[in-house]
Design a protein around this motif. Structure first.
Motif, PDB file in Angstrom:
ATOM      1  N   MET A   7       0.821  -1.205   0.000  1.00 49.98           N
ATOM      2  CA  MET A   7       0.000   0.000   0.000  1.00 49.98           C
ATOM      3  C   MET A   7       0.860   1.263   0.000  1.00 49.98           C
ATOM      4  O   MET A   7       0.515   2.248  -0.653  1.00 49.98           O
ATOM      5  N   ARG A   8       1.974   1.223   0.717  1.00 52.84           N
ATOM      6  CA  ARG A   8       2.864   2.398   0.756  1.00 52.84           C
ATOM      7  C   ARG A   8       3.498   2.687  -0.604  1.00 52.84           C
ATOM      8  O   ARG A   8       3.925   3.809  -0.851  1.00 52.84           O
ATOM      9  N   LEU A  15      -4.316   3.474  -4.784  1.00 55.81           N
ATOM     10  CA  LEU A  15      -4.829   2.786  -3.606  1.00 55.81           C
ATOM     11  C   LEU A  15      -6.353   2.712  -3.652  1.00 55.81           C
ATOM     12  O   LEU A  15      -6.950   1.670  -3.367  1.00 55.81           O
ATOM     13  N   GLU A  16      -6.979   3.788  -4.038  1.00 55.91           N
ATOM     14  CA  GLU A  16      -8.440   3.803  -4.167  1.00 55.91           C
ATOM     15  C   GLU A  16      -8.880   2.826  -5.251  1.00 55.91           C
ATOM     16  O   GLU A  16      -9.864   2.096  -5.081  1.00 55.91           O
ATOM     17  N   ALA A  17      -8.155   2.772  -6.356  1.00 51.19           N
ATOM     18  CA  ALA A  17      -8.484   1.838  -7.435  1.00 51.19           C
ATOM     19  C   ALA A  17      -8.322   0.388  -6.977  1.00 51.19           C
ATOM     20  O   ALA A  17      -9.139  -0.474  -7.314  1.00 51.19           O
ATOM     21  N   LEU A  18      -7.286   0.114  -6.200  1.00 47.63           N
ATOM     22  CA  LEU A  18      -7.085  -1.232  -5.653  1.00 47.63           C
ATOM     23  C   LEU A  18      -8.266  -1.622  -4.781  1.00 47.63           C
ATOM     24  O   LEU A  18      -8.818  -2.719  -4.925  1.00 47.63           O
ATOM     25  N   ALA A  19      -8.662  -0.739  -3.906  1.00 47.22           N
ATOM     26  CA  ALA A  19      -9.799  -1.020  -3.018  1.00 47.22           C
ATOM     27  C   ALA A  19     -11.058  -1.298  -3.831  1.00 47.22           C
ATOM     28  O   ALA A  19     -11.784  -2.266  -3.544  1.00 47.22           O
ATOM     29  N   GLN A  28     -10.905  -0.183   5.008  1.00 45.11           N
ATOM     30  CA  GLN A  28     -10.851  -1.609   5.305  1.00 45.11           C
ATOM     31  C   GLN A  28      -9.463  -2.167   5.017  1.00 45.11           C
ATOM     32  O   GLN A  28      -8.919  -2.954   5.798  1.00 45.11           O
ATOM     33  N   LEU A  29      -8.859  -1.766   3.907  1.00 39.82           N
ATOM     34  CA  LEU A  29      -7.509  -2.230   3.577  1.00 39.82           C
ATOM     35  C   LEU A  29      -6.514  -1.809   4.658  1.00 39.82           C
ATOM     36  O   LEU A  29      -5.644  -2.599   5.042  1.00 39.82           O
ATOM     37  N   LYS A  30      -6.658  -0.592   5.144  1.00 36.42           N
ATOM     38  CA  LYS A  30      -5.765  -0.119   6.200  1.00 36.42           C
ATOM     39  C   LYS A  30      -5.955  -0.929   7.476  1.00 36.42           C
ATOM     40  O   LYS A  30      -4.979  -1.260   8.155  1.00 36.42           O
TER      41      LYS A  30
END
Length: 81
Positions: A7-8, A15-19, A28-30
């Motif tokens: 994620m970093r 990151l938004e696209a991955l989620a 939730q990913l965090k």
């Protein structure tokens, strides 16, 4: 690679696209990345797929017997051939 490391390496848009591709939220990913919550098996699979196997199911859920499932999938493909 851990989920937090992966994620970093992403910018906010990525990151938004991955989620979104994983049918979840960045929050939730965090929570999964920081071990506040465990990824359910479906999310673990989606994260492995969408990270290009940078993050693996085994990393996210070491309590699941992924080796059995992976071998079962291989055997099924071989049986069909």
């Amino acid at each position: 690679m851990t989920l937090i490391e992966f994620m970093r390496s992403l910018d906010a848009v990525s990151l938004e696209a991955l989620a979104k591709r994983c049918d979840t939220s960045v929050g939730q990913l965090k929570q999964v990345a920081y071990n506040v919550r465990r990824a359910n098996p479906a999310l673990a699979i989606k994260l492995e797929r969408e990270s290009g196997r940078e993050v693996t199911c085994e990393e996210l859920r070491p309590d699941v017997d992924w080796a059995y499932l992976r071998n079962t999938a291989t055997e099924t493909k071989q049986s069909a051939a």
